[in-house]
Scaffold this motif. Structure first.
Motif, PDB file in Angstrom:
ATOM      1  N   THR A 378     -19.849  32.566   8.394  1.00  0.00           N
ATOM      2  CA  THR A 378     -19.560  31.146   8.163  1.00  0.00           C
ATOM      3  C   THR A 378     -20.817  30.307   7.944  1.00  0.00           C
ATOM      4  O   THR A 378     -20.730  29.226   7.355  1.00  0.00           O
ATOM      5  CB  THR A 378     -18.752  30.561   9.342  1.00  0.00           C
ATOM      6  OG1 THR A 378     -19.501  30.728  10.558  1.00  0.00           O
ATOM      7  CG2 THR A 378     -17.406  31.259   9.472  1.00  0.00           C
ATOM      8  N   SER A 379     -21.972  30.758   8.418  1.00  0.00           N
ATOM      9  CA  SER A 379     -23.220  30.035   8.147  1.00  0.00           C
ATOM     10  C   SER A 379     -24.399  30.966   8.400  1.00  0.00           C
ATOM     11  O   SER A 379     -24.294  31.946   9.145  1.00  0.00           O
ATOM     12  CB  SER A 379     -23.347  28.783   9.023  1.00  0.00           C
ATOM     13  OG  SER A 379     -23.522  29.129  10.375  1.00  0.00           O
ATOM     14  N   GLY A 380     -25.539  30.646   7.754  1.00  0.00           N
ATOM     15  CA  GLY A 380     -26.746  31.455   7.936  1.00  0.00           C
ATOM     16  C   GLY A 380     -26.795  32.638   6.991  1.00  0.00           C
ATOM     17  O   GLY A 380     -25.952  32.798   6.102  1.00  0.00           O
ATOM     18  N   ASN A 381     -27.816  33.467   7.202  1.00  0.00           N
ATOM     19  CA  ASN A 381     -27.958  34.655   6.360  1.00  0.00           C
ATOM     20  C   ASN A 381     -28.565  35.792   7.172  1.00  0.00           C
ATOM     21  O   ASN A 381     -29.152  35.572   8.238  1.00  0.00           O
ATOM     22  CB  ASN A 381     -28.842  34.354   5.146  1.00  0.00           C
ATOM     23  CG  ASN A 381     -30.256  33.966   5.542  1.00  0.00           C
ATOM     24  OD1 ASN A 381     -31.083  34.814   5.885  1.00  0.00           O
ATOM     25  ND2 ASN A 381     -30.538  32.660   5.517  1.00  0.00           N
ATOM     26  N   GLY A 382     -28.425  36.992   6.667  1.00  0.00           N
ATOM     27  CA  GLY A 382     -28.956  38.166   7.345  1.00  0.00           C
ATOM     28  C   GLY A 382     -28.624  39.417   6.555  1.00  0.00           C
ATOM     29  O   GLY A 382     -28.488  39.360   5.319  1.00  0.00           O
ATOM     30  N   ARG A 383     -28.466  40.512   7.250  1.00  0.00           N
ATOM     31  CA  ARG A 383     -28.109  41.767   6.582  1.00  0.00           C
ATOM     32  C   ARG A 383     -27.262  42.611   7.520  1.00  0.00           C
ATOM     33  O   ARG A 383     -27.414  42.565   8.737  1.00  0.00           O
ATOM     34  CB  ARG A 383     -29.360  42.525   6.131  1.00  0.00           C
ATOM     35  CG  ARG A 383     -30.374  42.764   7.219  1.00  0.00           C
ATOM     36  CD  ARG A 383     -31.736  43.156   6.647  1.00  0.00           C
ATOM     37  NE  ARG A 383     -32.742  43.233   7.692  1.00  0.00           N
ATOM     38  CZ  ARG A 383     -33.087  44.348   8.329  1.00  0.00           C
ATOM     39  NH1 ARG A 383     -32.493  45.506   8.013  1.00  0.00           N
ATOM     40  NH2 ARG A 383     -34.015  44.333   9.264  1.00  0.00           N
ATOM     41  N   THR A 384     -26.359  43.364   6.915  1.00  0.00           N
ATOM     42  CA  THR A 384     -25.529  44.298   7.674  1.00  0.00           C
ATOM     43  C   THR A 384     -25.969  45.719   7.377  1.00  0.00           C
ATOM     44  O   THR A 384     -26.508  46.014   6.307  1.00  0.00           O
ATOM     45  CB  THR A 384     -24.044  44.151   7.308  1.00  0.00           C
ATOM     46  OG1 THR A 384     -23.891  44.408   5.901  1.00  0.00           O
ATOM     47  CG2 THR A 384     -23.523  42.773   7.651  1.00  0.00           C
TER      48      THR A 384
END
Length: 437
Positions: A378-384
């Motif tokens: 729903t917000s932010g960023n990253g990696r799976t």
């Protein structure tokens, strides 16, 4: 100064903000100058650092509180983890061995042991430094802090010194009395026993070896669940002849009930709340995203969280524990070392959770045997990373994991997601952790 903060308990008298893994010391209700809020443990830790920036601080706690401590204090604070609850003597013995064997502190040095959650000012921690210095002298095996009583309390034990000097030998101890008996103790010069004391590390290590067969910290840790439950007072204090007490006349409050906690609040509400002009001595603590309106109430506390809602007369609020004991539900909110989670919805075959990951943190690499999972960022960023395959994620992305699939998410910025768990057997115990290569 070496200091051990005892952090235990489930804090049921502060339900619904506290639960089995979120004790009262982690509730953020004290307002800072910048408008943010801090908890009791954050307040105490900040005060220690202000008085003694070089202090070696160790928190003795159960494993259920470790994540919350790291979340609020960071990764640098020392933690002596109790594998299970065995009362204060085993906990203090383990923390003492931790300081010597893990932290490398000399057994000749002194340590101060105190609760993690007193409501005090900086002069209390200055007094702790004096307590440690007095223990360094070796005039007594234990040096206690005796708090000058402000009223005849039935909640505390009493220390009766043999003189009115600032530092005196202890004549005797008295258990929690009636108010009438407490008033007589005070006339005799008695002091409140706040559970604060100092000793040389070697003293408690020797006591521990007398009562427990162990080699070192690791050995004691591994056999901790076999130890007898016994308090430090009963195992050590009541049997020790060489005890001194130092007087402390500053502010000292035990915020163990809603009544005492609201007395220490600087404002009448935390969270979204409204009160009309006919409310008197009313406090509202609201962790829900819905408003609370109070009208015409007197001497009332209202507290709302995902765990439940309390509306109580302030005096009556100290009697809530037996009612809370009857409540049987899963944990609805928890702080973890990587962030926090809040349960949004519970159904027979689904569980919906809002997860917040702090920037740079990640979940464990793990799988579930009996449930599928869906993540909606729903917000932010990253990696799976899902079964070894890495991909970036941002707000609006959806990630699906089947049962047995290994997965984690790593936050580049603060990252929020909604996790939906699907299955007929959803359990916190259904989790297998793996090393992320």
């Amino acid at each position: 100064m070496n200091i051990v903060l005892l952090s235990g308990g489930s804090g049921k008298r502060l339900w619904p903000l506290s639960n089995d893994i979120r004790s009262k010391q982690f509730i953020k209700i004290f307002k800072n100058a910048d408008g943010s809020y801090e908890s009791m443990v954050q307040r105490v830790y900040r005060q220690i650092r202000k008085v003694d920036a070089e202090a070696t601080v160790t928190i003795a706690t159960s494993k259920t509180q470790v994540s919350a401590i790291h979340n609020q204090l960071g990764e640098e604070v020392g933690i002596s983890v109790e594998p299970c609850r065995r009362d204060t003597f085993p906990a203090i013995a383990l923390a003492t061995a931790y300081l010597v064997d893990v932290q490398g502190v000399s057994p000749e040095e002194s340590v101060v042991v105190c609760p993690v959650d007193p409501f005090v000012e900086n002069d209390y921690f200055e007094a702790l430094k004096k307590l440690s210095a007095q223990a360094d002298k070796g005039e007594a095996n234990l040096v206690l802090m005796g708090i000058e009583p402000t009223y005849p309390s039935e909640k505390y034990g009493y220390i009766i010194p043999d003189s009115s000097e600032e530092t005196a030998s202890v004549s005797t101890f008295r258990e929690k009395p009636t108010a009438e008996v407490a008033a007589e103790y005070i006339r005799q010069g008695a002091l409140w026993n706040g559970g604060v004391f100092a000793y040389k590390l070697k003293y408690v290590l020797n006591k521990a070896h007398e009562l427990i067969d162990f080699r070192d910290y690791q050995d004691l840790f591994e056999k901790y669940d076999t130890l007898t439950k016994i308090s430090f007072d009963y195992a050590v204090v009541e049997k020790e002849d060489q005890i001194q007490v130092m007087r402390f006349a500053g502010q000292w409050k035990d915020l163990g009930t809603w009544n005492t906690l609201t007395e220490a609040m600087e404002e009448s509400s935390v969270g979204e709340a409204m009160m009309n002009e006919n409310c008197k001595n009313v406090h509202v603590i609201n962790e829900l995203n819905v408003p609370i309106l109070a009208m015409g109430l007197h001497d009332v506390v209202i507290s709302a969280s995902p765990e439940g809602i309390l509306v109580s007369d302030k005096e009556q609020s100290s009697y809530i524990k037996p009612f809370v004991d009857e409540i049987d539900q899963q944990i609805m909110f928890a702080e973890k070392s990587w962030g926090s989670f809040r349960v949004l919805d519970v159904e027979d075959e689904s569980l919906t959770i809002k997860v917040t990951l702090n920037a740079g943190h990640s979940m464990n690499y793990h799988s579930h045997q009996n449930r599928d999972e869906v993540w909606v960022v729903t917000s932010g960023n990253g990696r799976t990373i899902v079964d070894g395959m890495e991909q970036p994620v941002k707000a609006g992305d959806v990630v699906t994991m089947q049962a047995g699939c290994r997965h984690t998410i790593i936050a580049g910025s603060e990252l929020k997601l909604v996790e939906v768990q699907l299955g007929k057997e959803i359990s916190v115990h259904d989790k297998q952790k793996y090393v992320l290569e």
